[in-house]
Write a protein that holds these residues in place. Structure first.
Motif, PDB file in Angstrom:
ATOM      1  N   THR A   1       4.001   0.732 -14.172  1.00 46.10           N
ATOM      2  CA  THR A   1       3.874   1.786 -14.848  1.00 46.10           C
ATOM      3  C   THR A   1       5.706   2.504 -14.843  1.00 46.10           C
ATOM      4  O   THR A   1       6.765   1.497 -14.160  1.00 46.10           O
ATOM      5  N   PHE A   2       5.562   3.272 -15.529  1.00 43.32           N
ATOM      6  CA  PHE A   2       6.773   4.248 -15.621  1.00 43.32           C
ATOM      7  C   PHE A   2       7.119   5.604 -15.351  1.00 43.32           C
ATOM      8  O   PHE A   2       6.272   6.446 -14.343  1.00 43.32           O
ATOM      9  N   GLY A   3       8.531   6.181 -15.013  1.00 47.10           N
ATOM     10  CA  GLY A   3       8.989   7.128 -14.623  1.00 47.10           C
ATOM     11  C   GLY A   3       8.417   8.178 -13.057  1.00 47.10           C
ATOM     12  O   GLY A   3       7.707   8.911 -12.590  1.00 47.10           O
ATOM     13  N   THR A   4       8.131   6.033 -12.302  1.00 52.68           N
ATOM     14  CA  THR A   4       7.870   6.172 -11.163  1.00 52.68           C
ATOM     15  C   THR A   4       9.184   6.923 -10.130  1.00 52.68           C
ATOM     16  O   THR A   4      10.624   7.408 -10.341  1.00 52.68           O
ATOM     17  N   PRO A   5       8.649   7.495  -8.470  1.00 52.67           N
ATOM     18  CA  PRO A   5      10.719   7.700  -7.856  1.00 52.67           C
ATOM     19  C   PRO A   5      10.895   6.261  -7.552  1.00 52.67           C
ATOM     20  O   PRO A   5      12.176   6.570  -7.593  1.00 52.67           O
ATOM     21  N   GLU A   6       9.397   5.255  -7.699  1.00 55.02           N
ATOM     22  CA  GLU A   6      10.755   4.477  -6.764  1.00 55.02           C
ATOM     23  C   GLU A   6      11.742   4.048  -7.746  1.00 55.02           C
ATOM     24  O   GLU A   6      13.007   3.861  -7.551  1.00 55.02           O
ATOM     25  N   ALA A   7      11.147   3.412  -9.047  1.00 53.92           N
ATOM     26  CA  ALA A   7      11.729   3.574 -10.128  1.00 53.92           C
ATOM     27  C   ALA A   7      13.464   4.013 -10.088  1.00 53.92           C
ATOM     28  O   ALA A   7      14.838   4.233 -10.947  1.00 53.92           O
ATOM     29  N   SER A   8      13.062   5.954 -10.633  1.00 55.94           N
ATOM     30  CA  SER A   8      14.131   6.645  -9.756  1.00 55.94           C
ATOM     31  C   SER A   8      15.647   6.181  -9.132  1.00 55.94           C
ATOM     32  O   SER A   8      16.325   6.447  -9.293  1.00 55.94           O
ATOM     33  N   LEU A   9      14.722   5.666  -7.787  1.00 59.65           N
ATOM     34  CA  LEU A   9      15.744   5.401  -7.187  1.00 59.65           C
ATOM     35  C   LEU A   9      16.221   4.252  -6.946  1.00 59.65           C
ATOM     36  O   LEU A   9      17.987   4.158  -6.546  1.00 59.65           O
ATOM     37  N   ILE A  10      15.787   3.319  -7.902  1.00 58.85           N
ATOM     38  CA  ILE A  10      16.386   2.433  -8.001  1.00 58.85           C
ATOM     39  C   ILE A  10      17.357   2.755  -9.017  1.00 58.85           C
ATOM     40  O   ILE A  10      19.024   1.838  -8.771  1.00 58.85           O
ATOM     41  N   THR A  11      17.450   3.304 -10.049  1.00 61.61           N
ATOM     42  CA  THR A  11      18.469   3.363 -11.066  1.00 61.61           C
ATOM     43  C   THR A  11      19.620   4.449 -10.858  1.00 61.61           C
ATOM     44  O   THR A  11      20.441   3.985 -11.078  1.00 61.61           O
ATOM     45  N   TYR A  12      18.998   4.959  -9.638  1.00 66.81           N
ATOM     46  CA  TYR A  12      20.337   5.727  -9.353  1.00 66.81           C
ATOM     47  C   TYR A  12      21.290   5.065  -8.333  1.00 66.81           C
ATOM     48  O   TYR A  12      22.421   5.248  -8.554  1.00 66.81           O
ATOM     49  N   GLY A  13      20.648   4.226  -7.863  1.00 69.13           N
ATOM     50  CA  GLY A  13      21.583   3.371  -6.807  1.00 69.13           C
ATOM     51  C   GLY A  13      22.016   2.357  -7.452  1.00 69.13           C
ATOM     52  O   GLY A  13      23.452   2.301  -6.999  1.00 69.13           O
ATOM     53  N   ALA A  14      21.552   1.737  -8.215  1.00 66.90           N
ATOM     54  CA  ALA A  14      21.844   0.641  -8.998  1.00 66.90           C
ATOM     55  C   ALA A  14      23.360   1.172  -9.885  1.00 66.90           C
ATOM     56  O   ALA A  14      24.387   0.458  -9.746  1.00 66.90           O
ATOM     57  N   GLY A  15      23.717   2.540 -10.488  1.00 66.78           N
ATOM     58  CA  GLY A  15      24.880   3.323 -11.307  1.00 66.78           C
ATOM     59  C   GLY A  15      25.960   3.112  -9.975  1.00 66.78           C
ATOM     60  O   GLY A  15      26.844   3.020 -10.338  1.00 66.78           O
ATOM     61  N   GLN A  16      25.628   3.281  -8.898  1.00 63.98           N
ATOM     62  CA  GLN A  16      26.300   3.358  -7.825  1.00 63.98           C
ATOM     63  C   GLN A  16      27.051   2.309  -7.547  1.00 63.98           C
ATOM     64  O   GLN A  16      28.170   1.887  -7.797  1.00 63.98           O
ATOM     65  N   LEU A  17      26.472   1.318  -7.331  1.00 63.35           N
ATOM     66  CA  LEU A  17      26.590  -0.252  -7.332  1.00 63.35           C
ATOM     67  C   LEU A  17      27.642  -0.688  -8.609  1.00 63.35           C
ATOM     68  O   LEU A  17      28.370  -1.319  -8.205  1.00 63.35           O
ATOM     69  N   VAL A  18      27.404  -0.944  -9.391  1.00 65.06           N
ATOM     70  CA  VAL A  18      27.401  -1.078 -11.070  1.00 65.06           C
ATOM     71  C   VAL A  18      28.668  -0.046 -10.976  1.00 65.06           C
ATOM     72  O   VAL A  18      29.785  -1.302 -11.558  1.00 65.06           O
ATOM     73  N   ARG A  19      29.666   1.355 -11.354  1.00 65.73           N
ATOM     74  CA  ARG A  19      30.732   1.955 -10.473  1.00 65.73           C
ATOM     75  C   ARG A  19      31.005   1.537  -9.745  1.00 65.73           C
ATOM     76  O   ARG A  19      32.327   1.145 -10.370  1.00 65.73           O
TER      77      ARG A  19
ATOM     78  N   LYS B   1       0.760  -1.133   0.257  1.00 63.32           N
ATOM     79  CA  LYS B   1       0.224  -0.475  -0.369  1.00 63.32           C
ATOM     80  C   LYS B   1       0.651   1.071   0.609  1.00 63.32           C
ATOM     81  O   LYS B   1       0.547   2.435  -0.813  1.00 63.32           O
ATOM     82  N   SER B   2       1.833   1.171   0.776  1.00 66.33           N
ATOM     83  CA  SER B   2       3.039   2.214   0.972  1.00 66.33           C
ATOM     84  C   SER B   2       4.571   2.116  -0.061  1.00 66.33           C
ATOM     85  O   SER B   2       4.624   2.926  -0.107  1.00 66.33           O
ATOM     86  N   ALA B   3       4.115   1.457  -0.380  1.00 60.47           N
ATOM     87  CA  ALA B   3       5.482   0.915  -1.385  1.00 60.47           C
ATOM     88  C   ALA B   3       5.796   1.554  -2.976  1.00 60.47           C
ATOM     89  O   ALA B   3       6.548   2.547  -2.721  1.00 60.47           O
ATOM     90  N   PHE B   4       4.805   2.060  -3.641  1.00 59.40           N
ATOM     91  CA  PHE B   4       4.829   3.003  -4.423  1.00 59.40           C
ATOM     92  C   PHE B   4       4.094   4.180  -4.981  1.00 59.40           C
ATOM     93  O   PHE B   4       2.724   4.419  -4.572  1.00 59.40           O
ATOM     94  N   TRP B   5       4.694   5.414  -5.459  1.00 62.63           N
ATOM     95  CA  TRP B   5       3.653   6.153  -5.215  1.00 62.63           C
ATOM     96  C   TRP B   5       2.520   5.902  -6.915  1.00 62.63           C
ATOM     97  O   TRP B   5       3.581   5.124  -7.644  1.00 62.63           O
ATOM     98  N   ARG B   6       1.283   6.560  -6.366  1.00 67.29           N
ATOM     99  CA  ARG B   6       0.722   6.865  -7.643  1.00 67.29           C
ATOM    100  C   ARG B   6      -0.011   6.770  -7.503  1.00 67.29           C
ATOM    101  O   ARG B   6      -0.390   8.119  -6.642  1.00 67.29           O
ATOM    102  N   SER B   7       0.007   7.592  -9.677  1.00 66.70           N
ATOM    103  CA  SER B   7      -0.703   8.735 -10.059  1.00 66.70           C
ATOM    104  C   SER B   7      -2.187   9.067  -9.250  1.00 66.70           C
ATOM    105  O   SER B   7      -3.261   7.650  -9.046  1.00 66.70           O
TER     106      SER B   7
END
Lengths: 512, 512
Positions: free
Chosen positions: B317-335, A443-449
């Motif tokens: 879903t796309f363009g969501t904040p959770e995907a952004s946080l994962i993408t930023y974090g994965a970049g650090q781990l891969v580097r 319920k709180s994991a993902f932002w939802r539009s």
């Protein structure tokens, strides 16, 4: 100044209030970032720009126009004043700025909607200033007070918007010298979020203070900040008497001002990022210093409205990389001054709430969050370079502001977030939909539009193949139909209405 | 592997080539960032996630399915293999990854279009995989080889796109077991940008190598990387025999593979950011290690395709904040692994190239630049969760990629950029439009869209009040009408066509 006094929007009081009142709408607490700021200036670049800004202040100077009292204040502070030109010796402006508070609370009449401006926070406020409105049904037209009230209502009902703003559109059907009264009355009665005061003349600023005293009580306004108002600098390096007159009224009353260079790169500032940052910093130093000369400790936000010009057509452009670099850099410079920072917004040049509008706005919104902005005006509703307040784009942008809240949460690594039990439970080749960790957290994991379309293609087609503008138009209608005003003491409402009526009677209509 | 051999796209050779050939289109050099990466993980968070990923590999393990040779390789490397489950002792995978190059050059048949993948660079490639196409005239329909060729042409003509990509759409009118031949032929003959090979079966990967040898010569392909191909991991933690078979073919041939977890958060990974990053890192460690077991030193990109599920509808879903946080974090781990990083794209869930599509895509594109991504697949044209390649959105996104180039330039503080002479020349109250500094710099100062509307309202209205989709549709038609193929040696073309014809004759049509 940074004490929230236990008035927390998420507290038990908020929950109880929501339960007992059908007219309460959910408003998220202002953003408290748990992510770093994005910084593009090296230490060397900062040193050069700061050195150059002081050089500009000392050697070129700034103009305080039609404002002898300001020139006298500068003279007494140690500046070299020649005519209306003020040359500020190296170091003086930065020293003067040091009395401004690092952060402050702007109080709302509903204390659960108070905002802390500064630090790692981000407060979101709607579009400011357009003379036109647009919606799909009515097209583009001059804004009226009815439009104004509608936008205040939409702002009140927008979960991710923390602030009611100021001139959400210009009510062009009301005389110029009276419309501030109707605008303030709308913010004060149709919303319970914090609001902005008038800056178009010193006496209108005084009216804003007087009406705030009716709403909050004289003593409360004397002791607390209840307005944040927008004082633009006429870039390059010109501080006009009217805007400074408003700033003086607010500073004396201990009310907050945003001191904000208005930059169209290539027209009001150099075409280069470093040159623009130099001028912006010089202007901020001079303007914030001046507020502190009027009243040391007066709350102030250092602003930067940044766009650049299209060299082919002369039109302003938005969501561009140069504006982003300037906004990131200005954030670094303002933080070194220890001031709250205003910039960014849902900027776009598009005539319609279409893909162009959304690309440009998303570029600017993301930049604003990452640049460390503390107060974001124009966070929703801006269209056509700021000429138009768009109904549909208001709710479209306001929905995207939720994504900023999600991103700002950053990355938790507590035991629940690590989710090792879930990875072990599911294992290679499994799926997480039904696992215990997903059930406990989904319920709180993902932002939802609340607006965008996530439906399967066939469902979407059956329902009429609506695009975002169509979905937004429906949401606008639903929100306005569902609107219920927040409670307000009837005595205060009558006193505010009486004040507005009396002031209107005292003045003939003026249209400039 | 990181030698560009003096073949620089901006060199004198490029200018001369452009002059003498009418069929050459301008292509920007890949992005070399002069801005920092945005990093959301603290040192403590990194330590926890890296520790947990190794724990997952050791205690839970990963599956290598229907691939006895892979299990044998792992056994010999020191892993504990039980059935198809491979338990990798703590530290082993990270050690195996260390033989992969930090960066590599992917060669194009036009050496001015070579790309350096890794370091601070960003290479942009178009959408990959959709079975449908859409445009305003024809609506949504199954993709054909004609569509495929059109998208290759558009990619070739897109200034900000560095790479021709792979399956820009699925040519569904060609048998499944033969379409890779037509796709490669299109990339090789209709464009001179670098391209991707087939991964849908090991023998199709072998065909990709064989055709590349015709185009580049046997020796050149033996000694250089001329393909980068997409090897998805079946998250969670499953490496299937077909994808790994393709990876094996490419690694043996010293061709590059993107080893990429395919994450729909909440379905293929935990609902939390830290949990997903743990699984992503474990999968990358296992997959990249495996490529190095096949051939130490084989070029590889560590990927992360990240989206999350809408818990109400089950839709991605796309363009969501959770995907952004994962993408930023994965970049650090891969580097920290010293590997090139693949992620992001112009992701969206919208059915139309409307505001939703643009908000979501802009969120993802900005994130990709700031996350330090080195190879961005899906950088333009993606629609409807990847089910559709959109003609209009292809040119809309491709235009926005120009903004990423501008932002990546960062902030210069050389004397010209400081612009002190301009600030002095213009002075308080002046304007910069005509000053010497503006005249000298305006052409290169600001990124300018080739698509979006910057016109005054009245002009725009007179010209038909077109929205972004309409402008994009016109641009698509103009580009396809103007298209001219790049020069290609006639002998090579005939040899490629003969190879395709022969391979098609050897196989009956298959539709799975």
């Amino acid at each position: 100044m940074s004490d929230t006094g236990g008035r927390r929007a998420r507290g038990g009081g908020a929950a109880r209030r929501a339960e007992r009142s059908a007219v309460s709408f959910e408003t998220a607490r202002f953003i408290e970032r748990n992510i770093p700021n994005f910084e593009v200036l090296t230490a060397e670049a900062i040193e050069i720009i700061e050195h150059n800004a002081e050089k500009v202040l000392e050697e070129i100077g700034v103009n305080f126009v039609e404002n002898p009292a300001a020139l006298e204040r500068w003279r007494q502070a140690g500046a070299d004043v020649r005519g209306e030109r003020v040359h500020i010796p190296r170091g003086l402006a930065r020293k003067l700025c040091s009395t401004a508070p690092k952060s402050f609370v702007q109080h709302a009449r509903n204390p659960e909607r108070n905002v802390d401006i500064g630090g790692r926070n981000l407060v979101l406020a709607p579009v400011y200033g357009p003379p036109f409105v647009r919606d799909a049904d009515g097209g583009r037209r001059y804004a009226t007070i009815e439009d104004f009230r509608n936008f205040v209502k939409l702002g009140y009902m927008s979960k991710w918007l923390h602030h009611s703003g100021g001139t959400v559109c210009e009510p062009t059907d009301i005389a110029v010298n009276k419309r501030h009264l109707d605008m303030l009355l709308a913010h004060m009665t149709l919303s319970d979020k914090p609001y902005m005061g008038s800056v178009t003349a010193p006496e209108r600023a005084a009216d804003s203070v007087a009406m705030s005293k009716i709403l909050f009580g004289d003593d409360f306004v004397d002791q607390n900040t209840v307005m944040t108002s927008l004082v633009n600098i006429n870039s390059p390096m010109t501080f006009d008497g009217i805007m400074m007159g408003a700033l003086e009224v607010y500073a004396v009353a201990n009310q907050a001002a945003i001191v904000s260079p208005f930059i169209v790169g290539g027209a009001m500032a150099p075409v280069t990022v470093a040159g623009t940052l130099t001028q912006v910093l010089a202007e901020i130093l001079a303007g914030v210093s001046y507020s502190q000369l009027v009243r040391p400790g007066a709350p102030v936000i250092a602003g930067a409205f940044v766009t650049s010009i299209d060299m082919n057509s002369g039109a302003p452009t938005f969501g561009t990389p140069e504006a982003s670099l300037i906004t990131y850099g200005a954030g670094q410079l303002v933080r070194r001054l220890g001031l709250p920072y205003r910039s960014a917004g849902a900027f776009c040049g598009s005539k319609l709430p279409d893909a162009q509008a959304a690309y440009e706005s998303a570029n600017s919104l993301n930049m604003g969050l990452l640049a460390g902005v503390n107060f974001m005006l124009h966070a929703c509703g801006w269209l056509e370079g700021g000429l138009v307040s768009s109904y549909e784009k208001f709710v479209m942008d306001a929905d995207q502001l939720g994504a900023l809240h999600g991103l700002a949460r950053g990355v938790s690594v507590d035991e629940n977030a690590q989710a090792l039990d879930a990875i072990a439970e599911v294992g290679p080749g499994g799926h997480y939909l039904g696992c215990a960790h997903t059930q406990a957290n989904f319920k709180s994991a993902f932002w939802r539009s609340d607006l965008l379309d996530y439906k399967p293609f066939e469902t979407w087609a059956d329902e009429g193949s609506r695009d975002t503008q169509a979905l937004a138009g429906e949401r606008v209608k639903k929100l306005l139909a569902d609107y219920q005003a927040p409670d307000l003491d009837e005595g205060k409402r009558e006193a505010l209405e009486a004040f507005v009526a009396k002031r209107k009677e005292e003045m003939p209509d003026a249209f400039v």
